[in-house]
Design a protein around this motif. Structure first.
Motif, PDB file in Angstrom:
ATOM      1  N   ALA A  25      -8.783  -2.148   3.257  1.00 55.99           N
ATOM      2  CA  ALA A  25      -8.604  -3.020   2.096  1.00 55.99           C
ATOM      3  C   ALA A  25      -7.227  -2.804   1.474  1.00 55.99           C
ATOM      4  N   ILE A  26      -6.786  -1.556   1.439  1.00 54.08           N
ATOM      5  CA  ILE A  26      -5.472  -1.261   0.879  1.00 54.08           C
ATOM      6  C   ILE A  26      -4.369  -1.777   1.808  1.00 54.08           C
ATOM      7  N   ALA A  27      -4.586  -1.670   3.116  1.00 49.38           N
ATOM      8  CA  ALA A  27      -3.610  -2.224   4.056  1.00 49.38           C
ATOM      9  C   ALA A  27      -3.456  -3.725   3.842  1.00 49.38           C
ATOM     10  N   TRP A  28      -4.572  -4.408   3.590  1.00 51.52           N
ATOM     11  CA  TRP A  28      -4.506  -5.845   3.293  1.00 51.52           C
ATOM     12  C   TRP A  28      -3.682  -6.095   2.031  1.00 51.52           C
ATOM     13  N   LYS A  29      -3.908  -5.292   1.001  1.00 46.75           N
ATOM     14  CA  LYS A  29      -3.184  -5.486  -0.257  1.00 46.75           C
ATOM     15  C   LYS A  29      -1.695  -5.237  -0.064  1.00 46.75           C
ATOM     16  N   LEU A  30      -1.351  -4.231   0.719  1.00 48.19           N
ATOM     17  CA  LEU A  30       0.055  -3.960   0.986  1.00 48.19           C
ATOM     18  C   LEU A  30       0.700  -5.144   1.712  1.00 48.19           C
ATOM     19  N   GLU A  32      -0.192  -8.235   1.326  1.00 48.52           N
ATOM     20  CA  GLU A  32      -0.033  -9.250   0.287  1.00 48.52           C
ATOM     21  C   GLU A  32       1.198  -8.958  -0.566  1.00 48.52           C
ATOM     22  N   LEU A  33       1.531  -7.679  -0.736  1.00 50.71           N
ATOM     23  CA  LEU A  33       2.685  -7.282  -1.533  1.00 50.71           C
ATOM     24  C   LEU A  33       3.994  -7.383  -0.758  1.00 50.71           C
ATOM     25  N   ALA A  68       6.517   1.730  -8.129  1.00 52.27           N
ATOM     26  CA  ALA A  68       5.920   1.042  -9.271  1.00 52.27           C
ATOM     27  C   ALA A  68       5.230  -0.247  -8.853  1.00 52.27           C
ATOM     28  N   SER A  69       5.879  -1.031  -7.984  1.00 54.43           N
ATOM     29  CA  SER A  69       5.284  -2.308  -7.581  1.00 54.43           C
ATOM     30  C   SER A  69       4.023  -2.090  -6.741  1.00 54.43           C
ATOM     31  N   ILE A  70       4.034  -1.071  -5.877  1.00 54.19           N
ATOM     32  CA  ILE A  70       2.851  -0.788  -5.066  1.00 54.19           C
ATOM     33  C   ILE A  70       1.720  -0.247  -5.939  1.00 54.19           C
ATOM     34  N   GLU A  71       2.058   0.626  -6.870  1.00 57.24           N
ATOM     35  CA  GLU A  71       1.027   1.163  -7.762  1.00 57.24           C
ATOM     36  C   GLU A  71       0.402   0.052  -8.601  1.00 57.24           C
ATOM     37  N   GLY A  72       1.226  -0.880  -9.044  1.00 63.06           N
ATOM     38  CA  GLY A  72       0.691  -2.003  -9.806  1.00 63.06           C
ATOM     39  C   GLY A  72      -0.246  -2.859  -8.974  1.00 63.06           C
ATOM     40  N   GLY A  73       0.115  -3.073  -7.702  1.00 66.83           N
ATOM     41  CA  GLY A  73      -0.738  -3.849  -6.818  1.00 66.83           C
ATOM     42  C   GLY A  73      -2.061  -3.164  -6.545  1.00 66.83           C
ATOM     43  N   LEU A  74      -2.037  -1.837  -6.381  1.00 62.96           N
ATOM     44  CA  LEU A  74      -3.275  -1.096  -6.136  1.00 62.96           C
ATOM     45  C   LEU A  74      -4.165  -1.080  -7.380  1.00 62.96           C
ATOM     46  N   VAL A 238      -4.390 -17.877  14.604  1.00 62.42           N
ATOM     47  CA  VAL A 238      -3.662 -17.628  13.358  1.00 62.42           C
ATOM     48  C   VAL A 238      -4.148 -16.301  12.784  1.00 62.42           C
ATOM     49  N   ASN A 239      -3.230 -15.373  12.621  1.00 64.25           N
ATOM     50  CA  ASN A 239      -3.570 -14.035  12.140  1.00 64.25           C
ATOM     51  C   ASN A 239      -2.697 -13.716  10.931  1.00 64.25           C
ATOM     52  N   ILE A 240      -3.081 -14.294   9.793  1.00 68.29           N
ATOM     53  CA  ILE A 240      -2.361 -14.079   8.543  1.00 68.29           C
ATOM     54  C   ILE A 240      -3.392 -13.942   7.424  1.00 68.29           C
ATOM     55  N   LEU A 241      -2.959 -13.867   6.196  1.00 63.79           N
ATOM     56  CA  LEU A 241      -3.888 -13.641   5.093  1.00 63.79           C
ATOM     57  C   LEU A 241      -4.827 -14.826   4.882  1.00 63.79           C
TER      58      LEU A 241
END
Length: 303
Positions: A25-30, A32-33, A68-74, A238-241
């Motif tokens: 799930a975190i890999a997905w969020k990264l 997205e970021l 900071a940007s990654i911490e905000g996304g998490l 298609v392998n994207i978000l």
């Protein structure tokens, strides 16, 4: 490479220690970021059975404060998925030359499905009878074969082609990344492939990997998205978000030939319904699905 800086260019190395069950799930969020291709995972069961470490490498010119940007996304992700807590972030700085080699030590030849083996170009591998080896150097494009979303696609392509004669199959690969799916389709017997990606780094990587695998004469590579697809294909991958797939659903659906199939991955389980509904609205029917961890592959056909 993203940047052609001097040898003194630097990268931020962000180490994120997370509960193992939340790693995907975190890999997905990264992704997205904006860090889909720079995620490396390593588990240390001897140190912490329930935790894993994800490493992200960010060029200093891309983000001056990636921590900071990654911490905000998490934090944003934790508001809807509290099970990703607790997580710890640590930042270090590495030289460009060190970064260029450090990520490679985590990637080795990997068997995916029955016969497909994904091999990094710097590794050796002894083939077994029937093996189909993909030599891949992702550069900085997504698609090493290690992520479940790519594996789900490779397994489905192999299964589909083993059940039919793919010699007359045209393939569209949307969001091609390293080109791994288009290359696999050709080596599994497809007639031709069109691979598109909005990232010029991905286009470069796909062209190089097509040459490495001796399939460049059968793969056309273009920079762009769905608007670059010409005509229709018997297989669209298609392998994207998930959100992007849903947005592109009208164009993707039109690209599927009357008897064709569309394979969609890059979809976290919680967003599967979003994608299913988007393609249903375009007249496609869900034919099959497969899950791996927190991710799902969906295959659609024309109603």
């Amino acid at each position: 490479m993203f940047y052609d800086g001097s040898p003194m260019s630097k990268y931020f190395e962000i180490s994120i220690t997370v509960p193992s069950i939340a790693q995907e799930a975190i890999a997905w969020k990264l992704g997205e970021l904006g860090h889909p291709q720079l995620v490396l995972s390593e588990r240390h069961p001897e140190e912490a059975k329930d935790f894993a470490t994800i490493k992200v490498y960010v060029h200093e010119k891309k983000d001056e404060n990636p921590l900071a940007s990654i911490e905000g996304g998490l934090d944003e992700l934790a508001s809807v998925l509290p099970e990703i807590r607790p997580y710890r972030l640590k930042q270090a700085v590495v030289e460009e030359e060190d970064w260029a080699h450090s990520w490679k030590k985590y990637w080795h030849p990997q068997r995916i499905g029955r016969h497909v083996v994904v091999k990094p170009t710097w590794e050796t591998f002894e083939k077994e009878p029937g093996d189909l080896v993909l030599d891949i150097d992702p550069k900085q494009a997504f698609g090493t074969g290690t992520h479940p979303t790519t594996q789900l696609c490779l397994i489905e392509i192999e299964n589909l082609f083993s059940a039919c004669s793919p010699e007359k199959t045209r393939v569209f690969d949307v969001g091609t990344g390293s080109g791994i799916l288009a290359i696999a389709a050709i080596k599994l017997g497809a007639q031709s492939a069109l691979a598109v990606d909005t990232d010029p780094i991905a286009v470069e990587a796909t062209l190089e990997n097509s040459e490495l695998n001796h399939v460049s004469e059968k793969i056309e590579v273009l920079e762009g998205g769905v608007e670059k697809l010409s005509g229709q294909a018997e297989l669209v991958v298609v392998n994207i978000l998930a959100e992007v797939i849903a947005e592109l659903a009208p164009g993707l659906a039109k690209a599927v030939a009357p008897s064709g199939l569309l394979v969609a991955s890059g979809i976290i389980l919680a967003r599967a319904t979003l994608v299913i509904d988007a393609f249903s609205a375009e007249g496609l029917t869900l034919k099959s699905r497969s899950e791996m961890g927190d991710w799902v592959r969906l295959t659609f056909g024309v109603t």
